[in-house]
Design an enzyme around this catalytic site. Structure first.
Site, mmCIF file in Angstrom:
data_model
loop_
_atom_site.group_PDB
_atom_site.id
_atom_site.type_symbol
_atom_site.label_atom_id
_atom_site.label_comp_id
_atom_site.label_asym_id
_atom_site.label_seq_id
_atom_site.Cartn_x
_atom_site.Cartn_y
_atom_site.Cartn_z
ATOM 1 N N GLU A 328 46.667 -35.083 35.508
ATOM 2 C CA GLU A 328 47.830 -35.527 36.307
ATOM 3 C C GLU A 328 47.470 -36.741 37.160
ATOM 4 O O GLU A 328 48.273 -37.661 37.306
ATOM 5 C CB GLU A 328 48.382 -34.381 37.163
ATOM 6 C CG GLU A 328 48.774 -33.108 36.405
ATOM 7 C CD GLU A 328 49.582 -33.334 35.124
ATOM 8 O OE1 GLU A 328 50.278 -34.357 35.022
ATOM 9 O OE2 GLU A 328 49.493 -32.481 34.216
ATOM 10 N N TYR A 413 49.613 -36.387 22.484
ATOM 11 C CA TYR A 413 48.524 -36.154 23.434
ATOM 12 C C TYR A 413 47.161 -36.396 22.777
ATOM 13 O O TYR A 413 46.417 -37.281 23.147
ATOM 14 C CB TYR A 413 48.551 -34.700 23.928
ATOM 15 C CG TYR A 413 49.581 -34.398 24.988
ATOM 16 C CD1 TYR A 413 50.919 -34.249 24.667
ATOM 17 C CD2 TYR A 413 49.210 -34.232 26.315
ATOM 18 C CE1 TYR A 413 51.860 -33.948 25.638
ATOM 19 C CE2 TYR A 413 50.148 -33.929 27.296
ATOM 20 C CZ TYR A 413 51.474 -33.789 26.952
ATOM 21 O OH TYR A 413 52.398 -33.497 27.917
HETATM 22 N N1 BES Z 1 53.903 -34.989 31.781
HETATM 23 C C1 BES Z 1 53.379 -33.724 31.426
HETATM 24 C C2 BES Z 1 54.270 -32.571 31.775
HETATM 25 C C3 BES Z 1 55.453 -32.423 30.878
HETATM 26 C C4 BES Z 1 55.292 -31.954 29.620
HETATM 27 C C5 BES Z 1 56.735 -32.696 31.315
HETATM 28 C C6 BES Z 1 56.392 -31.782 28.810
HETATM 29 C C7 BES Z 1 57.831 -32.560 30.508
HETATM 30 C C8 BES Z 1 57.658 -32.086 29.238
HETATM 31 C C9 BES Z 1 52.043 -33.475 32.104
HETATM 32 O O1 BES Z 1 51.329 -34.593 32.462
HETATM 33 C C10 BES Z 1 51.206 -32.759 31.101
HETATM 34 O O2 BES Z 1 50.886 -33.342 30.112
HETATM 35 N N2 BES Z 1 50.892 -31.502 31.375
HETATM 36 C C11 BES Z 1 50.121 -30.667 30.496
HETATM 37 C C12 BES Z 1 48.708 -30.615 30.935
HETATM 38 C C13 BES Z 1 47.758 -31.498 30.244
HETATM 39 C C14 BES Z 1 46.342 -31.208 30.723
HETATM 40 C C15 BES Z 1 47.825 -31.505 28.753
HETATM 41 C C16 BES Z 1 50.660 -29.262 30.621
HETATM 42 O O3 BES Z 1 51.557 -29.050 31.438
HETATM 43 O O4 BES Z 1 50.189 -28.406 29.906
HETATM 44 ZN ZN ZN Z 2 50.492 -35.609 30.806
#
Ligand code: BES
Ligand code: ZN
Length: 638
Positions: A328, A413
């Site tokens: 984050e 990702y």
């Molecule tokens: N931006 C995302 C959160 C998000 C995901 C918002 C899907 C809306 C829809 C956040 O930065 C994120 O990627 N969170 C991941 C954690 C990460 C370590 C892969 C999560 O929430 O699992």
């Molecule tokens: Zn993210």
């Protein structure tokens, strides 16, 4: 009807639009970039015509009613009008009660203007179409959100650990429109001010400057966001919050029951910010605080600028799940500073961020931890690539007819991240870091498309290293399904995992006893690798043996616990099922709940049981968790 047709029909239905459209001068470029052109197109997930009118600044004035579950008040929008003759403002809304719309003249006088809500487009909501007289650069909208707003979760006193109500927003990807009428597209950025009144015994916080570290006596809080952000980064929360300072520009907010554990867990936060700056340049947002949300928060974390949100399920007691905080924080550069212009380009946000996260983890904990995490991600990605349709195996995807929620999968990702690993591998870390640092500077506070990145890469990196990497190779990564052959140049290796594979094989082959596994030396990630790699379904007897040895059912680490609960479903292992029930009633993090419900729905025994648990858990779930669980259980009729 396909989306574009629907959109076209909508415009045809607008008598007020026609006159304005005919005399329209040619559009000017949307986002003037310094020396590279930015090719932001229209966003298929927004009704905003942002090339013609665009929000420059937004001022909110809202009352939060924790009982009625509404935010009500008004928003003032300051507009840029690159096409002055264009006399219409179209905003995104979903489930909002619009009360009045006024144009504010430059002399301050306000006049009612005609407006109407267009037809309902499901998850995209309804366009709010406002007549915009010539010369008007400010519009005021009086409105209220509804209790069912998709982007807000309201918890009553009985649903929180503090015994006080709680409310938080989750705007990404396109839910800001459920609590503010605005141009809900990452292509538009604006600064904002906000005044919010809540109950006197609770604290209001926002992803902005101006957060007070203690509850004030008036219940009124004022915020200011001096950096221009896209709508998906707008964030507000209200609850019984306490604050602990972690460093000169960092700290953590949480409900009283979490605050001490949270402060201990996140004590490296300031150091992480320093590492981020050493890698890719200044942190440009002033403070960086974390807000620990109730366990119903549907994600692991959300990169709201200045105030990122995190799930309490990463508080493991030993810092083992801090990669999420690194993630984050990394978004403060990749995503918040340089932003994907539309959700098709999501990999620009998330792929860069996973790479950056891994660099922070490596700087903090060394190469071995980085390799273990990389291997877990690689294995997970390969599994995902086998399961999803070809169209979803690609970094850049056409989402124009789909819910942008679906853009969030492992591919943008992890494949995005391995693409960056690969570029680093080809040109060397020094050259790649210099490139990235310059990229963040160059596109700072802009929203860009994949093509803008590609042009920049060509000019700045490929041109300097033509013998190391080519545009053809880059295009394989970007536009072709699956991992390209060249990806295997950077396949992660972890000796620690190879050892776990050996031990697991020996135990499952009957060569050694459970007690002989050297688990005392294992990292949390080795444990995860061990559980993921177990051959075949375990039976309840083996599960009981493992519990007797390792007390897995009492695990405090939610990543390990989750994997154990998945095995529990297969084995129909009673003590695990009991823990599963309490888990589902407590935790709304979709990464855990959605696969658990899916596995239950597919099991011989669990389908009806899961529906029964879901019905009980449902009132405490966020709308997004409900939606995902309903899909997993086959309860959604759409
Ligand atoms: N931006 C995302 C959160 C998000 C995901 C918002 C899907 C809306 C829809 C956040 O930065 C994120 O990627 N969170 C991941 C954690 C990460 C370590 C892969 C999560 O929430 O699992
Ligand atoms: Zn993210």
């Amino acid at each position: 009807m396909p989306y574009l047709l629907r959109r076209f029909a909508l415009i045809l239905l607008l008598p007020l639009a026609l006159a304005a459209c005919q005399s329209e001068p040619p559009a000017t470029p949307a986002v003037p970039a310094s020396d590279f052109s930015v090719t932001v197109g229209t966003d298929p997930h927004s009704f905003a015509e942002f090339e013609k009118v665009r929000i420059r600044h937004l001022s909110l004035d809202l009352d939060a009613d924790m009982t009625a579950r509404t935010l009500s008040g008004h928003v003032l929008l300051d507009l840029d009008r690159p096409v002055p003759g264009f006399q219409r403002l179209v905003l995104d809304t979903r489930d909002l009660d619009i009360r009045e719309v006024h144009a504010i003249r430059p002399d301050g006088e306000s006049l009612p203007v005609s407006w109407r809500l267009g037809s309902d487009h499901g998850h995209l909501g309804q366009p709010l179409i406002i007549v915009l007289p010539q010369g008007i650069e400010q519009v005021r909208i009086d409105y209220a959100s509804r209790p069912e707003a998709f982007g807000l979760q309201w918890l009553d006193a009985a649903q929180t650990s503090s015994g006080q109500p709680f409310m938080f927003s989750q705007s990404q990807p396109h839910y800001a429109r459920t609590w503010v009428p605005l141009q809900d597209t990452p292509a538009v950025r604006y600064t904002f001010d906000a005044t919010v009144r809540g109950p006197r015994n609770l604290m209001v916080v926002m992803g902005a400057d101006g957060n007070e570290f203690e509850r004030n006596n008036s219940g009124e809080y004022r915020f200011h966001m001096p950096e221009a952000i896209p709508s998906y980064l707008m964030a507000i929360a209200i609850g019984d919050l306490e604050f602990v300072e972690l460093g000169p520009r960092s700290g953590v907010y949480a409900e009283p029951q979490w605050i001490e554990r949270a402060a201990a867990e996140f004590d490296v936060l300031e150091e992480m910010i320093d590492i981020g700056e050493d890698l890719y340049g200044p942190y440009r947002w002033g403070r960086y605080d974390l807000l620990v949300l109730p366990p119903s928060f549907p994600f692991g974390g959300m990169e709201n600028p200045r105030l990122s949100y995190v799930t309490p399920t990463i508080i493991a007691g030993d810092g083992s799940l801090l990669a999420l905080v690194a993630h984050e924080l990394a978004h403060s550069w990749s995503g918040n500073l340089v932003t994907n212009a539309a959700w098709r380009d999501l990999w620009l946000n998330e792929g860069f961020t996973v790479y950056f996260e891994a660099r922070i983890m490596e700087a903090l904990y060394g190469r071995e931890v980085r390799d273990q995490l990389a291997k877990l991600a690689w294995d997970g990605l390969l599994e995902t690539l086998e399961q999803v349709d070809e169209a979803d195996r690609q970094l850049v995807r056409d989402l124009s007819d789909r819910d942008p929620e679906q853009a969030f999968m492992r591919v943008p990702y992890d494949m995005g991240r391995f693409f960056l690993d690969w570029m680093e591998h080809r040109v060397g870390r020094e050259a790649f870091d210099a490139f990235l640092r310059q990229y963040f500077d160059h596109f700072a506070f802009q929203s860009i498309a994949t093509e803008d990145f590609r042009d920049y890469l060509q000019a700045e990196l490929i041109a300097a290293h033509p013998d190391r990497l080519s545009l053809e190779e880059v295009d394989q990564w970007l536009f072709e399904p699956g991992l390209p052959e060249i990806a295997f140049e950077i396949e992660p290796q972890s000796d620690a995992f190879v050892q776990v594979d050996d031990w697991r094989r020996q135990w499952q082959g009957g060569e050694i006893e459970l007690a002989e596994l050297p688990v005392d030396d294992w990292s949390v990630h080795q444990w995860r690798h061990f559980l993921i790699g177990l051959e075949g379904a375990l039976d309840a007897e083996t599960m009981a043996e493992m519990d007797a040895q390792f007390a897995l059912v009492e695990q405090q680490n939610y990543e390990i616990l989750f994997l154990w609960l998945m095995r529990t479903i297969e084995a129909e292992y009673a003590p695990g099922i009991e823990r599963l029930e309490s888990f589902l009633l407590e935790v709304g993090r979709n990464k855990f709940t959605a696969p658990l419900y899916s596995a239950l729905a597919a099991s011989d025994w669990g389908h009806d049981w899961a529906i029964e648990v879901f019905e009980r858990a449902r009132p405490g779930y966020h709308p997004l968790t409900r939606q995902a669980a309903e899909r997993a259980l086959g309860l959604d009729q759409s």
